[in-house]
Design an enzyme around this catalytic site. Structure first.
Site: not given
Ligand SMILES: NC(=O)c1ccc[n+]([C@@H]2O[C@H](COP(=O)([O-])OP(=O)(O)OC[C@H]3O[C@@H](n4cnc5c(N)ncnc54)[C@H](O)[C@@H]3O)[C@@H](O)[C@H]2O)c1
Ligand SMILES: O=C(O)[C@H](O)COP(=O)(O)O
Length: 647
Positions: A320, A349, A368
């Site tokens: 994020r 965004e 994104h």
């Molecule tokens: N760019 C995209 O399109 C996209 C897609 C999927 C997920 N994401 C983002 O990626 C991130 C991770 O997703 P995920 O599915 O792995 O989530 P998840 O909940 O499985 O993993 C997140 C991890 O972060 C850890 N965490 C929490 N606070 C923390 C801190 N202060 N320092 C270090 N680690 C910490 C948690 O313990 C957990 O293990 C989320 O922010 C999600 O929104 C983005």
């Molecule tokens: O948190 C997520 O799952 C990702 O950031 C994906 O976001 P989107 O659904 O807008 O692609």
């Protein structure tokens, strides 16, 4: 929602309904929700038998009871979707961002589906009061205003993805709206995008591409850096972080990770060293961000922490934008602390066109796109991949559509984010006690005299189980529901039970008493004690001055077993007449006769005696007797008090 169902005819009974003390107005008016309709409604407990392979934990959610009208037209962008005529009982589901066709099919097969992908915040607020469910991705801000504007109709928000930082969870909870997400389906896509950015950045792929398209041939300018042997710090070793770590190891990198909550065995299994925040950022050549955006992680990468990094570090962010102070990153890039950054996500965004960060020559950006693969949004089709990543076989669209439809059907959701989840095993075991708990709450509140302010309720669970083996959150929520719903306009579900109780100044304390019964049975009995109130049926007041009732589950059915200090045994089904009379022969016959002549069917009867020649008669009746009939019972000689209670 029925209005107060108290119809007591005893001397003190015709006063107003009891009120909760110091009750501030509820945050909103009714929610057409009940997470479990246990009495008059035929829908009772349902377990979601989702067909996928995820491990399940469940939440009791809402049984749908749609509001006045749902006459919205079906507006689907896909001509292939099944059209459904609107009807009063068909829920309306609004999809505000692009969702895969497979998910739209599931939604369209269940409700009136409306896809409106370009709504402004104002337009969303204007529309939302006609919707039972809303499905969003990261681009829709579901703010408090949206929940307010929903006027109680919105039952579930489905986030088609992981991050729920665009949904005001506190407001959702206050408004009793369930929020579900799709936490697993886009994990691989996000991890792959992280690796794509890592490799593209280290070899200047985007910059070199732009340069050659601009007619240049700059082989010396775009000399990259190698990954093999370099240290990658994965910040957040959750689903995405773990997959990135695995892949980076495959590229020959040394992977360390900082995650305060990650289990050590997970890290060990991947071959990753868990280290402190300072160690991670201080030793890494590459830092990849995979933590959620929370108040703790907001701008955790700032001037101070950039200064702690190794000079020339490279940063990848597919988590994020808000975890980085973007102005500080520009300064760190300008000073050379950060050699390069590759960013998929931004604080705002889309970012502004003239954003210094986006325009920086050492920065690679994507809009994104982390979750945006066909497979992540739909289904993976490769049998090999299905075998390897069993839990990713479903795309986001299906995952969220099933979660939302399940929630609307009153099934139990595995991916609720604003309510406690209860495992399916616990739920199956507790289901008869859940019914008992609501009935006891309903019954107890009807025994309180109008005008009394209920402040404090004590619940005692007698159980042979160790406290760790008895999860009482559901039971407490149902008692709260039973107490509050008959006397207020609030509709209670597992999402908002604790919030509404607190909001209304109602303190519910729980106690467990160990008993020597079989631990096979989770709860031997549940007692509800309401203190410092007047009762409209004096016999239910125990020696310590509390209204006290106790119930048990017998043969799977809820029974009332104690009323004040009178032992009774009456099935808690239908309605209940409680009488206290002088204990002498013929009383049962007299009351039974009156009921019989008016065709009121008695389904259960129990008499409890005291030493002072007093008896309590508890009569379960199917129908609601007319007031004249109840008056006749009141006039039977030797009946000292009686009350009619709706269950
Ligand atoms: N760019 C995209 O399109 C996209 C897609 C999927 C997920 N994401 C983002 O990626 C991130 C991770 O997703 P995920 O599915 O792995 O989530 P998840 O909940 O499985 O993993 C997140 C991890 O972060 C850890 N965490 C929490 N606070 C923390 C801190 N202060 N320092 C270090 N680690 C910490 C948690 O313990 C957990 O293990 C989320 O922010 C999600 O929104 C983005
Ligand atoms: O948190 C997520 O799952 C990702 O950031 C994906 O976001 P989107 O659904 O807008 O692609």
């Amino acid at each position: 929602m029925a209005s107060s169902s108290i119809k007591a005819i005893s001397s003190s009974a015709l006063t107003a309904s009891p009120k909760l003390s110091q009750v501030p107005p509820p945050p909103s008016k009714p929610y057409l929700l009940s997470f479990l309709h246990t009495t008059s409604n035929p829908i009772s407990l349902k377990l979601s038998h989702s067909h996928n392979l995820r491990s399940h934990s469940f939440l009791i959610t809402n049984v749908i009871k749609t509001a006045e009208s749902s006459s919205d037209t079906y507006v689907s962008k896909s001509s292939q979707l099944p059209k459904q005529p609107s009807s009063d009982s068909t829920p309306t589901i609004l999809v505000s961002e692009k969702l895969g066709e497979a998910g739209l099919h599931v939604l369209g097969g269940f409700g009136n589906l409306e896809c409106a992908y370009d709504l402004s915040h104002e337009e969303l607020c204007a529309k939302i009061s006609t919707c039972d469910a809303l499905i969003v991705r990261s681009g829709t801000k579901v703010t408090r205003q949206v929940f307010e504007a929903a006027k109680g109709r919105l039952k579930v928000v489905g986030r088609a993805g992981v991050g729920i930082d665009n949904v005001d969870l506190q407001a959702a909870t206050e408004y009793g709206c369930l929020v579900v997400n799709a936490p697993t389906a886009n994990t691989v896509a996000a991890a792959e995008h992280g690796i794509a950015l890592l490799t593209a950045m280290s070899r200047n792929v985007a910059q070199a591409d732009a340069s050659i398209k601009a007619g240049k041939w700059q082989r010396n300018k775009y000399i990259g850096v190698s990954l093999v042997g370099k240290t990658l710090a994965v910040m957040g070793l959750g689903k995405v972080g773990s997959e990135v770590a695995r892949r980076a190891k495959g590229l020959g990198m040394h992977v360390i990770s900082h995650d305060p909550y990650a289990p050590a065995d997970r890290a060990r299994a991947i071959g990753v060293d868990l280290v402190s925040f300072e160690q991670a950022i201080g030793t890494a050549d590459f830092i990849s961000l995979h933590m959620p955006l929370t108040p703790t992680t907001s701008k955790v990468f700032n001037d101070k922490t950039f200064a702690m990094m190794k000079k020339g570090v490279r940063i990848i962010n597919v988590a994020r934008g808000g975890v980085i102070d973007e102005d500080a990153l520009v300064r760190a890039l300008d000073s050379g602390i950060v050699a390069q950054a590759a960013l998929d996500v931004f604080e705002e965004e889309p970012p502004s066109k003239d954003s210094k960060l986006v325009q920086h020559e050492n920065v690679t950006v994507t809009p994104h796109l982390g979750a945006s693969t066909k497979e992540a949004q739909a289904r993976l089709i490769s049998p090999t991949l299905i075998k390897t990543f069993e839990r990713y076989i479903e795309g986001v669209a299906i995952e969220i559509a099933e979660a939302v439809v399940g929630a609307l059907k009153g099934e139990l959701s595995a991916t609720a984010v604003n309510a406690p989840m209860v495992s399916s095993e616990v739920l199956a075991e507790l289901s008869p006690y859940v019914v008992l708990a609501e009935k006891l709450g309903k019954l107890a509140v009807q025994l309180v005299a109008g005008g009394s302010g209920i402040k404090s309720v004590r619940v005692v669970y007698k159980s042979a189980r160790h406290p760790d083996d008895l999860d009482t959150r559901l039971l407490r929520a149902m008692i709260t529901k039973g107490i509050i719903e008959p006397i207020s306009a609030s509709f209670i579900n597992l999402v908002n039970a604790d919030f509404i109780a607190k909001d209304k100044g109602l303190r519910i304390s729980e106690e467990r008493v160990a008993v020597d019964t079989s631990p096979e049975c989770p709860v031997a009995s549940i007692q509800v004690h309401i203190s410092n109130v007047e009762s409209k049926f004096a016999s239910c007041v125990s020696e310590n001055g509390n209204i006290s009732i106790e119930g048990k589950v017998k043969y799977g059915k809820p029974h009332l077993t104690l009323l004040g200090s009178f032992g009774v045994d009456v099935s808690l089904e239908g309605n209940l007449i409680l009488c206290r009379q002088v204990d002498h022969p013929g009383m049962i016959g007299k009351v039974g006769n009156i009921l019989g002549t008016e065709n009121v069917n008695v389904n259960f009867m129990s008499v409890g005696r005291t030493v002072q020649k007093k008896a309590i008669m508890a009569i379960g009746v199917d129908e609601e007797p007319k007031e004249e009939l109840l008056n006749k019972i009141g006039k039977v000689p030797d009946i000292e008090e009686f009350v009619f209670l709706k269950l």
